[in-house]
Structure formats: structure tokens, C-alpha cells
Design a protein around this motif. Sequence first.
Motif, mmCIF file in Angstrom:
data_model
loop_
_atom_site.group_PDB
_atom_site.id
_atom_site.type_symbol
_atom_site.label_atom_id
_atom_site.label_comp_id
_atom_site.label_asym_id
_atom_site.label_seq_id
_atom_site.Cartn_x
_atom_site.Cartn_y
_atom_site.Cartn_z
ATOM 1 N N ASP A 211 -72.884 8.503 -27.700
ATOM 2 C CA ASP A 211 -72.514 7.245 -28.341
ATOM 3 C C ASP A 211 -71.628 7.567 -29.545
ATOM 4 O O ASP A 211 -71.534 8.717 -29.987
ATOM 5 C CB ASP A 211 -73.775 6.496 -28.792
ATOM 6 N N PRO B 90 -72.034 6.823 -19.597
ATOM 7 C CA PRO B 90 -71.342 5.611 -19.143
ATOM 8 C C PRO B 90 -71.562 4.418 -20.058
ATOM 9 O O PRO B 90 -70.674 3.584 -20.214
ATOM 10 C CB PRO B 90 -71.954 5.368 -17.757
ATOM 11 N N SER B 91 -72.735 4.322 -20.656
ATOM 12 C CA SER B 91 -73.002 3.180 -21.537
ATOM 13 C C SER B 91 -72.001 3.126 -22.680
ATOM 14 O O SER B 91 -71.494 2.049 -23.029
ATOM 15 C CB SER B 91 -74.432 3.246 -22.087
ATOM 16 N N GLY C 291 -69.288 0.529 -21.597
ATOM 17 C CA GLY C 291 -69.814 -0.627 -22.310
ATOM 18 C C GLY C 291 -69.234 -0.823 -23.688
ATOM 19 O O GLY C 291 -68.984 -1.954 -24.105
ATOM 20 N N PHE D 123 -69.501 -1.543 -13.495
ATOM 21 C CA PHE D 123 -70.238 -0.281 -13.546
ATOM 22 C C PHE D 123 -71.217 -0.224 -12.378
ATOM 23 O O PHE D 123 -71.619 -1.256 -11.831
ATOM 24 C CB PHE D 123 -70.994 -0.133 -14.874
ATOM 25 N N TYR E 234 -76.778 5.832 -11.456
ATOM 26 C CA TYR E 234 -77.151 5.376 -12.784
ATOM 27 C C TYR E 234 -78.603 4.912 -12.801
ATOM 28 O O TYR E 234 -79.078 4.266 -11.869
ATOM 29 C CB TYR E 234 -76.257 4.226 -13.239
ATOM 30 N N GLU F 284 -79.969 3.373 -18.279
ATOM 31 C CA GLU F 284 -78.569 3.507 -18.643
ATOM 32 C C GLU F 284 -77.806 2.215 -18.360
ATOM 33 O O GLU F 284 -76.934 1.815 -19.129
ATOM 34 C CB GLU F 284 -77.936 4.695 -17.902
ATOM 35 N N CYS F 285 -78.145 1.545 -17.252
ATOM 36 C CA CYS F 285 -77.497 0.272 -16.934
ATOM 37 C C CYS F 285 -77.809 -0.783 -18.001
ATOM 38 O O CYS F 285 -76.921 -1.539 -18.422
ATOM 39 C CB CYS F 285 -77.960 -0.222 -15.565
ATOM 40 N N ARG G 205 -78.690 -0.234 -21.105
ATOM 41 C CA ARG G 205 -78.025 0.183 -22.347
ATOM 42 C C ARG G 205 -76.543 -0.180 -22.297
ATOM 43 O O ARG G 205 -75.969 -0.651 -23.282
ATOM 44 C CB ARG G 205 -78.230 1.693 -22.516
ATOM 45 N N LEU G 206 -75.914 0.032 -21.139
ATOM 46 C CA LEU G 206 -74.503 -0.287 -20.980
ATOM 47 C C LEU G 206 -74.272 -1.784 -21.166
ATOM 48 O O LEU G 206 -73.349 -2.203 -21.884
ATOM 49 C CB LEU G 206 -74.032 0.166 -19.596
ATOM 50 N N PRO H 204 -70.743 -7.679 -18.617
ATOM 51 C CA PRO H 204 -71.190 -6.576 -17.757
ATOM 52 C C PRO H 204 -71.066 -6.994 -16.290
ATOM 53 O O PRO H 204 -71.449 -8.114 -15.926
ATOM 54 C CB PRO H 204 -72.661 -6.384 -18.146
#
Length: 369
Positions: A102, A264-265, A269, A282, A291, A295-296, A298-299, A315
Amino acid sequence: MVGAMSSRIDVLYRVRSDAKSIATRAKAIAIEQSVEMPVESIDDPFVLNEILGRVDDIKDIGNGEFEVRIGLASITTGFEAGQLINMIVGNTSLQDDVTLIDARFPDEFAAAFGGPNHGIAGLRARVKTHGALTCSALKPQGSPPAALARLAGQIAAGGIDYLKDDHGLADQFYSPFAERVPACAEAVAQAAARTGIPTRYLPSLNGNLDSLRQQIALCHSCGLDSVLIAPLIVGLAQFHTLVKENPDIAFMTHPAMAGARIMPSFLLGKLFRLLGADATIFPNHGGRFGYTPEECKRLADFALQDWPGVKPCVPVPAGGMSLERIPEILDFYGTDVMLLIGGSLLSTRERIAEETARYVEAVRAYRTR
């Protein structure tokens, strides 16, 4: 103010190391992502005080891994998209013991980059809805313009909100951009006129900056106001340039090439949002990509969370989604989301208009629960 020398980007890395070596390893990352040379050879106070990266925190998270926070000087990015990613992970992306988790940006980044021109509120307004959005994709690769236009009309007849090109559709001889886009745009417009639902068609942009600008000009001439783009394919700087040049266009971003050692997040994101993504695709958990649910989530949170000066980004979970999973997906993400169901819908073939209508109705029914 952009260029203030005191501001730092707070970058979080996950590093594999043993406890006795982590302090040295963290310092090496800070040097690599700032001055990239032995510090003892530097005698310029400005470089040492303002440019040199600094290790702000090291946290042992177990299993031979550490969270390392490093402060990197904002001014080294030049407030340009390509240089931004270069300065926070460029050389470190080549080292397999480090993953970028991040980055927290100082306030001036919102002003410098701007974020989405439209965001979730704008995308909802364009299709006159207030809840979760629906989306599908035109496939397969190799189809001629007439076949894709026919398919576009059938899906639009089902009342879908957004319909995008598959990201692999470019300017191939079997489906030239200049032929495919007008044909699909006309088919969608005709279906929308019959249904009364303002379905938006998103052509997939590709090529160098000259080609991208020509393609957007063609989109304008066809009455289109939304496009699909893969920022890591066309380049982050080119993507951000197009966003700034075309404030009337909504940009949906595709995650192709997002498998580098960057979480990915953050990449899809937060960074894509900062650079102007109105919607970010995503891979959803439980599909054909790997994923995790965490993580999804968080993204999606990064795409939507409050960020002064930066609109929320939609999203768009995708990748092997089925109609049967609609309630589960909406339970997981809520209605601040756009569902992208492609192959599952396309497999219904001659029933595609009816199945699209069933898909749209299932999402709308959830909106009113």
C-alpha cells in the motif's frame, strides 16, 4: 502545495527476511527507491535530508515476513504517473523478496492527479440507477464486427447498464476498431431506443498515444461517452493523459498485467483510482483467478473509501462469474458495485437477450430488498 519538499509518501512493503537482517534489508529498500547509490558517497545536504528514503517502521508479522514502512520524497515522482510507480516500486519490483502492499499519499497528490472525472455517482447517473450496476463483455476474440454488433444488440436488448469490448479486442484485421466501434455503438443505440434503458457501450482502447487519441475521437463521433482501457498495457502516463484530456469520458480500467509483486488492492483499487479510473475491473474471489475474499474486499474498500478531492471509483468484480452468484456477490460487496458477467452470459447463445434481462432483474430486485 505540489512540490512541497517536506511531504513524503508512506509506502508499505512486505519483506521476507530473518530478524537479524531485516533492518539492513529495509534500509537497502529505502536507498534503492530513492538515491540508488551508497549513501556514504553523498555529501549534498538536500539529497540527504529531502530525497533519501527513510525507514519509518518495521513490524514482524510472522512466518519470516515483515511489514516495512518507508517514507519516500513526494517530489521525486515529479507528480507524473509513470514516475510515481517507478519511485515507489520500480527497482524493488525486480527483487523477489519484496511486495508493495500500500501507499498513503499526501494531500497534494489528489490535486495533482485528480482521480475519476465521474466516479460511481456519475456512472449511476448515466444509466439512471441508484443501486448495483450491471455489465457484460463482447467476445470471443476473432469475431468480425457484424457478429459483435449483433451480439451487442442482443445483450443491450436485455437492459444491461454497461457493455464493454473484451480487452483483447484491439485493431486486428478481422475486427478493425474503425469498423467494430460504429457497428456496435449503433446496435446498442437501437436496442436502447427500444428498451428505454440508456445502455452504455465501452470500446477497448489500445496502441500508442496517437492511436488512443484517434480512437477516442471516433468514440466521440459515435456518440459514446465511456471506454475501456488497460493502464498497464498502454502505460500509466498515457492513461492519465487521456483522462485529463477527456473529462467527458468515463474510463473503466482492466487489470491485464497486474500480476507483478504489487498488491492488487493498492494497484487496481487505489492507484488506478488516483489516476482517473471511474470503474476498476478485478478478478473476484471464487472465479478463475486466485484473489482471496480479503484482498477483494480490501480492493473494493480502497476504490470507495473517503479520499478528499478524489471521487469514489466503482469496483467491478469479474472473472468467471455466473448468474447464480449474483446474490452472493451483492451480499459480499453491497450495492456500490458493478457486476461484470461475460462468458456465463454469452454461453446462453440464442437466449442471451432473455438471460441478460434475467441478470438485470436479479440485480434490480436486490437493489429494492
